[in-house]
Design an enzyme around this catalytic site. Structure first.
Site, PDB file in Angstrom:
ATOM      1  N   ASN A   9       0.874  -1.173   0.000  1.00 13.60           N
ATOM      2  CA  ASN A   9       0.000   0.000   0.000  1.00 13.60           C
ATOM      3  C   ASN A   9       0.914   1.226   0.000  1.00 13.60           C
ATOM      4  OD1 ASN A   9      -1.749   2.091   0.506  1.00 13.60           O
ATOM      5  ND2 ASN A   9      -2.394   1.371   2.534  1.00 13.60           N
ATOM      6  N   LYS A  11       0.199   4.221  -0.273  1.00 12.56           N
ATOM      7  CA  LYS A  11      -0.431   5.414   0.316  1.00 12.56           C
ATOM      8  C   LYS A  11      -0.200   6.615  -0.614  1.00 12.56           C
ATOM      9  CE  LYS A  11      -0.221   3.198   4.769  1.00 12.56           C
ATOM     10  NZ  LYS A  11      -0.161   3.290   6.220  1.00 12.56           N
ATOM     11  N   HIS A  95      -9.480   1.078   4.813  1.00  8.90           N
ATOM     12  CA  HIS A  95      -8.210   1.288   5.522  1.00  8.90           C
ATOM     13  C   HIS A  95      -8.455   2.221   6.706  1.00  8.90           C
ATOM     14  CE1 HIS A  95      -4.151   2.536   6.487  1.00  8.90           C
ATOM     15  NE2 HIS A  95      -3.750   1.444   5.868  1.00  8.90           N
ATOM     16  N   GLU A  97      -6.873   4.612   7.846  1.00 10.72           N
ATOM     17  CA  GLU A  97      -6.673   6.044   7.575  1.00 10.72           C
ATOM     18  C   GLU A  97      -7.914   6.644   6.925  1.00 10.72           C
ATOM     19  OE1 GLU A  97      -2.929   5.538   5.542  1.00 10.72           O
ATOM     20  OE2 GLU A  97      -2.034   4.977   7.467  1.00 10.72           O
ATOM     21  N   GLU A 167      -5.200  -4.968  10.528  1.00  2.00           N
ATOM     22  CA  GLU A 167      -4.199  -3.933  10.770  1.00  2.00           C
ATOM     23  C   GLU A 167      -4.516  -3.231  12.090  1.00  2.00           C
ATOM     24  OE1 GLU A 167      -2.222  -2.659   6.799  1.00  2.00           O
ATOM     25  OE2 GLU A 167      -3.907  -1.339   7.174  1.00  2.00           O
ATOM     26  N   GLY A 173       2.607   2.337  10.907  1.00  2.00           N
ATOM     27  CA  GLY A 173       3.552   3.451  10.776  1.00  2.00           C
ATOM     28  C   GLY A 173       4.246   3.825  12.073  1.00  2.00           C
ATOM     29  N   SER A 212       3.639  -2.035  10.387  1.00  2.00           N
ATOM     30  CA  SER A 212       5.091  -2.047  10.630  1.00  2.00           C
ATOM     31  C   SER A 212       5.766  -3.373  10.273  1.00  2.00           C
ATOM     32  CB  SER A 212       5.390  -1.646  12.082  1.00  2.00           C
ATOM     33  OG  SER A 212       4.930  -0.329  12.340  1.00  2.00           O
ATOM     34  N   GLY A 233       2.935  -1.039   4.299  1.00  2.00           N
ATOM     35  CA  GLY A 233       2.961   0.393   4.012  1.00  2.00           C
ATOM     36  C   GLY A 233       4.384   0.845   3.709  1.00  2.00           C
TER      37      GLY A 233
HETATM   38  P1  13P Z   1       3.111   0.467   7.739  1.00  3.27           P
HETATM   39  O1  13P Z   1       3.633  -0.811   7.118  1.00  3.27           O
HETATM   40  O2  13P Z   1       3.829   1.685   7.246  1.00  3.27           O
HETATM   41  O3  13P Z   1       3.006   0.371   9.215  1.00  3.27           O
HETATM   42  O4  13P Z   1       1.614   0.645   7.178  1.00  3.27           O
HETATM   43  C1  13P Z   1       0.724  -0.423   7.268  1.00  3.27           C
HETATM   44  C2  13P Z   1      -0.478  -0.083   6.483  1.00  3.27           C
HETATM   45  O5  13P Z   1      -1.242   0.783   6.845  1.00  3.27           O
HETATM   46  C3  13P Z   1      -0.714  -0.822   5.237  1.00  3.27           C
HETATM   47  O6  13P Z   1      -1.995  -0.606   4.751  1.00  3.27           O
END
Ligand code: 13P
Length: 249
Positions: A9, A11, A95, A97, A167, A173, A212, A233
């Site tokens: 992803n 983002k 997601h 976010e 997640e 993150g 992560s 991510g």
């Molecule tokens: P990270 O791998 O940066 O923690 O993000 C995970 C994520 O939100 C994937 O959709």
């Protein structure tokens, strides 16, 4: 047998030239990945760049969001038919976010899941709890609510052609990965819950872990019996690191 699936992803990251460099690095290393299905989900603006570079590579691609409508006066939005037109096979829905920053409710996420499938896209449904919810022992309750909204909209049959990504929001993150045991516990819970509705569908459903994940911690997570891949991510923005995770799956 569930084939592991690792999805990147991206983002809101990347120019066209950065995307071209990243995707060519991933394509160059794809032969070193034996088992996992690999998918990348770039921002809308980069999908066609990625699509061209992936031709013949066996790597799939998708989007990070879609609108529930097909066409019309929805300024700034992108629909399922548009994603199909670009050759997408997957789309991330719900997601955290999008839920937290753009107010997407469980019901809207369920409608997006249905819209994706209506256009032949495989939804990657994200579920997960906040740190506060985990500390209050509400993880299972939150996940039941997120899953039930989708089951109520499309039925358990909807999970015949879907992927679920667990997640935990506190792990996204932050560098604070769930331990393999913590992740497995929730993955097993998700599979058991859906198994109560249809054992066969639940057994075949692929469940990704996200939050992560890096090359260094991927194997411990992916070795767990109910973890069938990862939604990545930050680490998906570096070809070598992403490939390390794909190899661990
Ligand atoms: P990270 O791998 O940066 O923690 O993000 C995970 C994520 O939100 C994937 O959709």
């Amino acid at each position: 047998m569930r084939r592991p699936i690792v999805a990147g992803n991206w983002k809101m990251n990347g120019t066209r030239s950065e995307a071209a460099t990243l995707i060519s690095g991933i394509v160059a290393g794809v032969n070193s990945v034996n088992t996992a299905e690999i998918v990348v989900c770039p921002p809308f603006t980069l999908i066609s760049v990625v699509a061209d570079a992936l031709a013949g590579s066996g790597i799939g691609y998708g989007a990070q969001n879609l609108n529930v409508h097909d066409v019309g006066a929805f300024t700034g939005e992108v629909s399922g038919p548009m994603l199909r037109d670009l050759g997408c096979t997957y789309v991330i829905v719900g997601h955290s976010e999008r839920r937290a920053l753009y107010g997407e409710s469980d019901d809207l996420v369920a409608d997006k899941f249905r819209a994706a499938q209506q256009h032949g896209l495989v939804p990657i449904l994200c579920v997960g709890e906040t740190l506060d919810q985990r500390e209050k022992h509400q993880t299972e309750k939150v996940i039941i609510r997120q899953l039930d909204a989708v089951v109520d909209t499309v039925g358990i049959e909807g999970f015949n052609k879907a992927v679920i990504a667990y997640e935990p929001i506190w792990a996204i993150g932050t560098g604070m990965t769930a331990t393999p045991e913590q992740a497995q516990e929730v993955h097993r819970f998700i599979r058991e819950k859906l198994s109560g509705l249809d054992r066969n569908i639940a057994t075949n459903l692929r469940l990704q872990y996200g939050g992560s994940v890096k090359g260094a911690n991927a194997r411990g997570l992916l070795d767990q019996p109910d973890i069938d891949g990862g939604l990545i991510g930050g680490a998906s923005l570096q070809a070598d690191e992403f490939l390390n995770i794909c190899r661990a799956a």
